[in-house]
Design a protein around this motif. Structure first.
Motif, PDB file in Angstrom:
ATOM      1  N   ASN A 106      44.220  31.793  37.122  1.00 47.37           N
ATOM      2  CA  ASN A 106      43.193  32.725  36.680  1.00 47.37           C
ATOM      3  C   ASN A 106      42.886  32.586  35.194  1.00 47.37           C
ATOM      4  O   ASN A 106      41.733  32.742  34.773  1.00 47.37           O
ATOM      5  CB  ASN A 106      43.613  34.164  37.000  1.00 47.37           C
ATOM      6  CG  ASN A 106      43.364  34.529  38.451  1.00 47.37           C
ATOM      7  OD1 ASN A 106      42.364  34.155  39.037  1.00 47.37           O
ATOM      8  ND2 ASN A 106      44.293  35.263  39.048  1.00 47.37           N
ATOM      9  N   ILE A 107      43.895  32.299  34.381  1.00 51.15           N
ATOM     10  CA  ILE A 107      43.645  32.071  32.959  1.00 51.15           C
ATOM     11  C   ILE A 107      42.672  30.908  32.781  1.00 51.15           C
ATOM     12  O   ILE A 107      41.694  30.996  32.038  1.00 51.15           O
ATOM     13  CB  ILE A 107      44.960  31.805  32.206  1.00 51.15           C
ATOM     14  CG1 ILE A 107      45.761  33.102  32.045  1.00 51.15           C
ATOM     15  CG2 ILE A 107      44.688  31.191  30.832  1.00 51.15           C
ATOM     16  CD1 ILE A 107      47.111  32.918  31.407  1.00 51.15           C
ATOM     17  N   VAL A 108      42.942  29.810  33.469  1.00 51.31           N
ATOM     18  CA  VAL A 108      42.105  28.623  33.324  1.00 51.31           C
ATOM     19  C   VAL A 108      40.704  28.871  33.866  1.00 51.31           C
ATOM     20  O   VAL A 108      39.692  28.581  33.203  1.00 51.31           O
ATOM     21  CB  VAL A 108      42.746  27.417  34.034  1.00 51.31           C
ATOM     22  CG1 VAL A 108      41.793  26.218  34.038  1.00 51.31           C
ATOM     23  CG2 VAL A 108      44.058  27.043  33.361  1.00 51.31           C
ATOM     24  N   MET A 109      40.610  29.444  35.051  1.00 49.60           N
ATOM     25  CA  MET A 109      39.312  29.550  35.715  1.00 49.60           C
ATOM     26  C   MET A 109      38.425  30.652  35.136  1.00 49.60           C
ATOM     27  O   MET A 109      37.212  30.627  35.311  1.00 49.60           O
ATOM     28  CB  MET A 109      39.510  29.772  37.219  1.00 49.60           C
ATOM     29  CG  MET A 109      40.232  28.624  37.916  1.00 49.60           C
ATOM     30  SD  MET A 109      39.488  26.992  37.610  1.00 49.60           S
ATOM     31  CE  MET A 109      37.870  27.226  38.330  1.00 49.60           C
ATOM     32  N   THR A 110      39.020  31.624  34.462  1.00 52.90           N
ATOM     33  CA  THR A 110      38.204  32.707  33.894  1.00 52.90           C
ATOM     34  C   THR A 110      37.991  32.559  32.393  1.00 52.90           C
ATOM     35  O   THR A 110      37.134  33.259  31.833  1.00 52.90           O
ATOM     36  CB  THR A 110      38.840  34.080  34.159  1.00 52.90           C
ATOM     37  OG1 THR A 110      40.117  34.168  33.497  1.00 52.90           O
ATOM     38  CG2 THR A 110      39.038  34.318  35.647  1.00 52.90           C
TER      39      THR A 110
ATOM     40  N   LYS B  75      29.454  33.743  43.586  1.00 51.58           N
ATOM     41  CA  LYS B  75      30.380  32.820  42.938  1.00 51.58           C
ATOM     42  C   LYS B  75      30.983  33.442  41.682  1.00 51.58           C
ATOM     43  O   LYS B  75      32.116  33.139  41.312  1.00 51.58           O
ATOM     44  CB  LYS B  75      29.665  31.508  42.613  1.00 51.58           C
ATOM     45  CG  LYS B  75      29.236  30.741  43.853  1.00 51.58           C
ATOM     46  CD  LYS B  75      28.560  29.421  43.503  1.00 51.58           C
ATOM     47  CE  LYS B  75      28.145  28.666  44.761  1.00 51.58           C
ATOM     48  NZ  LYS B  75      27.460  27.386  44.445  1.00 51.58           N
ATOM     49  N   CYS B  76      30.229  34.294  41.038  1.00 50.07           N
ATOM     50  CA  CYS B  76      30.737  35.015  39.874  1.00 50.07           C
ATOM     51  C   CYS B  76      31.914  35.898  40.283  1.00 50.07           C
ATOM     52  O   CYS B  76      32.959  35.925  39.634  1.00 50.07           O
ATOM     53  CB  CYS B  76      29.614  35.842  39.258  1.00 50.07           C
ATOM     54  SG  CYS B  76      30.151  37.073  38.056  1.00 50.07           S
ATOM     55  N   LEU B  77      31.763  36.644  41.368  1.00 48.46           N
ATOM     56  CA  LEU B  77      32.837  37.512  41.834  1.00 48.46           C
ATOM     57  C   LEU B  77      34.053  36.703  42.257  1.00 48.46           C
ATOM     58  O   LEU B  77      35.194  37.059  41.934  1.00 48.46           O
ATOM     59  CB  LEU B  77      32.357  38.373  43.002  1.00 48.46           C
ATOM     60  CG  LEU B  77      33.410  39.296  43.634  1.00 48.46           C
ATOM     61  CD1 LEU B  77      33.926  40.295  42.609  1.00 48.46           C
ATOM     62  CD2 LEU B  77      32.839  40.022  44.844  1.00 48.46           C
ATOM     63  N   ALA B  78      33.833  35.594  42.955  1.00 49.59           N
ATOM     64  CA  ALA B  78      34.945  34.786  43.442  1.00 49.59           C
ATOM     65  C   ALA B  78      35.765  34.205  42.301  1.00 49.59           C
ATOM     66  O   ALA B  78      37.000  34.236  42.325  1.00 49.59           O
ATOM     67  CB  ALA B  78      34.419  33.666  44.336  1.00 49.59           C
ATOM     68  N   GLN B  79      35.108  33.685  41.267  1.00 49.08           N
ATOM     69  CA  GLN B  79      35.824  33.011  40.183  1.00 49.08           C
ATOM     70  C   GLN B  79      36.272  33.964  39.087  1.00 49.08           C
ATOM     71  O   GLN B  79      37.404  33.855  38.591  1.00 49.08           O
ATOM     72  CB  GLN B  79      34.957  31.919  39.570  1.00 49.08           C
ATOM     73  CG  GLN B  79      35.644  31.163  38.427  1.00 49.08           C
ATOM     74  CD  GLN B  79      34.824  29.994  37.919  1.00 49.08           C
ATOM     75  OE1 GLN B  79      33.943  29.501  38.604  1.00 49.08           O
ATOM     76  NE2 GLN B  79      35.122  29.546  36.711  1.00 49.08           N
TER      77      GLN B  79
ATOM     78  N   GLN C 141      46.302  41.876  35.728  1.00 51.96           N
ATOM     79  CA  GLN C 141      45.567  42.290  36.910  1.00 51.96           C
ATOM     80  C   GLN C 141      44.253  41.518  36.986  1.00 51.96           C
ATOM     81  O   GLN C 141      43.547  41.389  35.992  1.00 51.96           O
ATOM     82  CB  GLN C 141      45.287  43.796  36.876  1.00 51.96           C
ATOM     83  CG  GLN C 141      46.553  44.642  36.863  1.00 51.96           C
ATOM     84  CD  GLN C 141      46.243  46.118  37.079  1.00 51.96           C
ATOM     85  OE1 GLN C 141      45.617  46.479  38.062  1.00 51.96           O
ATOM     86  NE2 GLN C 141      46.690  46.956  36.160  1.00 51.96           N
ATOM     87  N   TRP C 142      43.952  41.026  38.164  1.00 51.73           N
ATOM     88  CA  TRP C 142      42.756  40.227  38.363  1.00 51.73           C
ATOM     89  C   TRP C 142      42.041  40.715  39.615  1.00 51.73           C
ATOM     90  O   TRP C 142      42.666  41.204  40.558  1.00 51.73           O
ATOM     91  CB  TRP C 142      43.113  38.742  38.529  1.00 51.73           C
ATOM     92  CG  TRP C 142      44.073  38.225  37.512  1.00 51.73           C
ATOM     93  CD1 TRP C 142      45.437  38.280  37.558  1.00 51.73           C
ATOM     94  CD2 TRP C 142      43.758  37.574  36.272  1.00 51.73           C
ATOM     95  NE1 TRP C 142      45.977  37.698  36.440  1.00 51.73           N
ATOM     96  CE2 TRP C 142      44.969  37.257  35.627  1.00 51.73           C
ATOM     97  CE3 TRP C 142      42.564  37.218  35.658  1.00 51.73           C
ATOM     98  CZ2 TRP C 142      45.031  36.608  34.409  1.00 51.73           C
ATOM     99  CZ3 TRP C 142      42.619  36.572  34.436  1.00 51.73           C
ATOM    100  CH2 TRP C 142      43.841  36.271  33.815  1.00 51.73           C
TER     101      TRP C 142
END
Length: 383
Positions: free
Chosen positions: A272-276, A343-347, A213-214
Motif C-alpha cells: 500500500n505504501i508503494v501503490m498509494t 480504479k481510484c478506489l481499488a488502488q 489503516q487502508w
C-alpha cells in the motif's frame, strides 16, 4: 536478464517536469547517513501540526546466481541488531514528531515564505495529516526541496538490489502477467527490507509515520468485496491479484526472514505504501517514493507538482496556481480520475466526489460478438 514493461504513457502518469540541476557532480555521491549529519544551508524547516474544523520502455533487472553473489554486508541492516520495529497495529498513532526531526536532519529544505505545514483533521473517526500551506502562496512558488539521497528510486534500486534478486522473483511476476510492475516490485522489496531493519534503518521515522489503516482493494475483507457492484469488484480483484503476485514473488528473495515474507499485515503495509505514494518521473522513466512530498493528497483541482532534478535526483514541490491560506497542497495522482473512478478506489482507497464523470458497466464473462463490435472491451460505459 528480465525485461519488463513499465507504464510510461504521458496520459497515465501525474504531471511531472524537470528542474535544472543546482548541485555539483560531487553532491551525487553523498550517502543518506552523510546528509543526516549535514546542516541546512538555504532554508529552515518548520513543520507545524494544527487542527482544522471537523508508449512503454524496457525495464531491465539484472540478477545473479546464489554462487556468485558478494556477501551481504552493510547494504541492509542486520535484523538481529534492530532495536525496535514499526508497529502494524491499526490503532497505532503515526509519529509525526520524529518524522519532522528526521526530515530536518536529512536535509529537507522548506521555503519559510510559503507557510508549509502538516494539517490535522478527523476523517471517518481517524486522525489524518496532510501537507498544506498556512499562509497561502502564489503560483510558481517552490515549497520545498527533498534531497536525492532521501528519495527511493526504482532505477537506483536496480543497481542496489542486483546481486540479491533471484530470477525466480521475476518469473513469478511474468507468470502472473505482472512484468510491467517490476519497478514497483523493487520499491516493495526495499520497503520490506527497511521495515525488517527496524530502528537500524535510516527510513525508520518515515515508516513510523505511515498509515496503518487502508481502504484499498487489498485491505478489503471478503465481506466488503461481496458488497461491491460487478465492475468495481472486477477492478478490485485485479488489484488483489497484483498484490498476490508480489506476495508470491517475494518468497524467492533470500534476504528477508520467513516471518516477514509471510506476514500479511507487513505485505499489505509495504504494498500500500508503494501503490498509494509512488510517483512517476517521466523524463528518467523512474518510479519514486519521495518522503515529505508524499504527504500531499489528491485533488482534481491540483495546485502543486513535483519537479525532478535529473542529475542529483532531488525533488522540488512547486505550486501550479495561487494557493489560499490553510488550503491543502494537492497533486493529480493518476489519469484514471478522468477515466475510471473505480480504479481510484481499488488502488488508493477513496472516491473523488468531485470527479467530473461517473461510470458503470455490466460485466459479462463471455461478451457476445455484437457487444465486442460496439466497443464493450474498450472500457466502461459513461452514465
Amino acid at each position: 536478464l528480465f525485461s519488463m514493461l513499465a507504464t510510461t504513457d504521458p496520459s497515465v502518469v501525474n504531471q511531472r517536469t524537470t528542474v535544472p540541476s543546482t548541485r555539483t557532480q560531487n553532491d551525487n555521491h553523498h550517502s543518506l547517513e552523510t546528509m543526516m549529519l549535514s546542516s541546512i544551508s538555504a532554508w529552515s524547516l518548520t513543520l507545524v501540526l494544527v487542527s482544522l474544523p471537523s508508449p512503454s520502455t524496457a525495464f531491465v533487472v539484472q540478477t545473479t546466481s546464489r554462487s556468485t553473489r558478494p556477501p551481504l554486508s552493510s547494504l541492509f541492516a542486520s535484523v538481529q541488531e534492530a532495536q525496535a520495529t514499526v508497529s502494524l497495529d491499526r490503532s497505532t498513532a503515526r509519529d509525526f514528531g520524529s518524522y519532522q526531526e528526521w526530515a530536518v536532519q536529512c536535509g529537507v529544505q522548506v521555503n519559510p515564505d510559503t507557510g508549509f505545514c502538516f494539517l490535522d483533521q478527523m476523517v471517518d473517526d481517524n486522525a489524518e495529516q496532510y501537507a498544506a500551506t498556512s499562509t497561502g502562496t502564489s503560483a510558481g512558488s517552490v515549497i520545498m526541496m527533498v534531497p536525492g539521497e532521501m528519495v527511493l528510486s526504482s532505477n537506483r534500486l536496480q543497481q542496489e538490489l542486483q546481486p540479491y534478486v533471484d530470477d525466480q522473483c521475476f518469473q513469478v511476476l511474468q507468470q502472473a502477467n505482472q512484468m510491467h510492475m517490476g519497478a514497483q516490485f523493487l520499491l516493495f522489496l526495499k520497503v520490506m527490507l527497511e521495515y525488517e531493519a527496524g530502528s537500524q534503518s535510516p527510513y525508520f521515522p518515515w515508516l513510523n509515520a505511515m498509515p496503518r489503516q487502508w481502504n484499498t482493494a487489498v485491505a478489503m475483507t471478503d465481506f466488503c468485496m461481496s458488497c461491491l457492484p460487478p465492475y468495481l469488484k472486477q477492478v478490485c480483484n485485479g488489484e488483489r491479484d497484483q498484490f498476490a503476485a508480489f506476495s508470491q514473488a517475494v518468497q524467492s528473495f533470500d534476504h528477508l526472514s520467513p516471518s516477514a515474507k509471510n506476514n500479511q499485515d507487513l505485505l499489505q503495509f509495504a504494498y500500500n505504501i508503494v501503490m498509494t505514494r509512488a510517483v512517476f518521473d517521466q523524463n528518467s522513466q523512474d518510479w519514486k517514493l519521495v518522503p515529505v512530498a508524499d504527504m500531499m493528497n489528491h485533488g482534481h483541482d491540483a495546485n502543486a507538482q513535483i519537479l525532478h532534478d535529473p542529475e542529483s535526483g532531488a525533488c522540488q514541490v512547486q505550486t501550479t496556481r495561487d494557493v489560499q491560506p490553510g488550503e491543502a497542497l494537492k497533486l493529480q495522482y493518476g489519469y484514471f480520475y478522468n477515466l475510471d473512478p473505480s480504479k481510484c478506489l481499488a488502488q488508493y482507497g477513496f472516491l473523488d466526489e468531485n470527479a467530473p464523470t461517473t461510470y458503470c458497466k455490466l460485466v459479462f464473462d463471455n461478451p457476445s460478438p455484437e457487444l465486442l463490435e460496439i466497443g464493450y472491451a474498450n472500457g466502461p460505459a459513461t452514465m
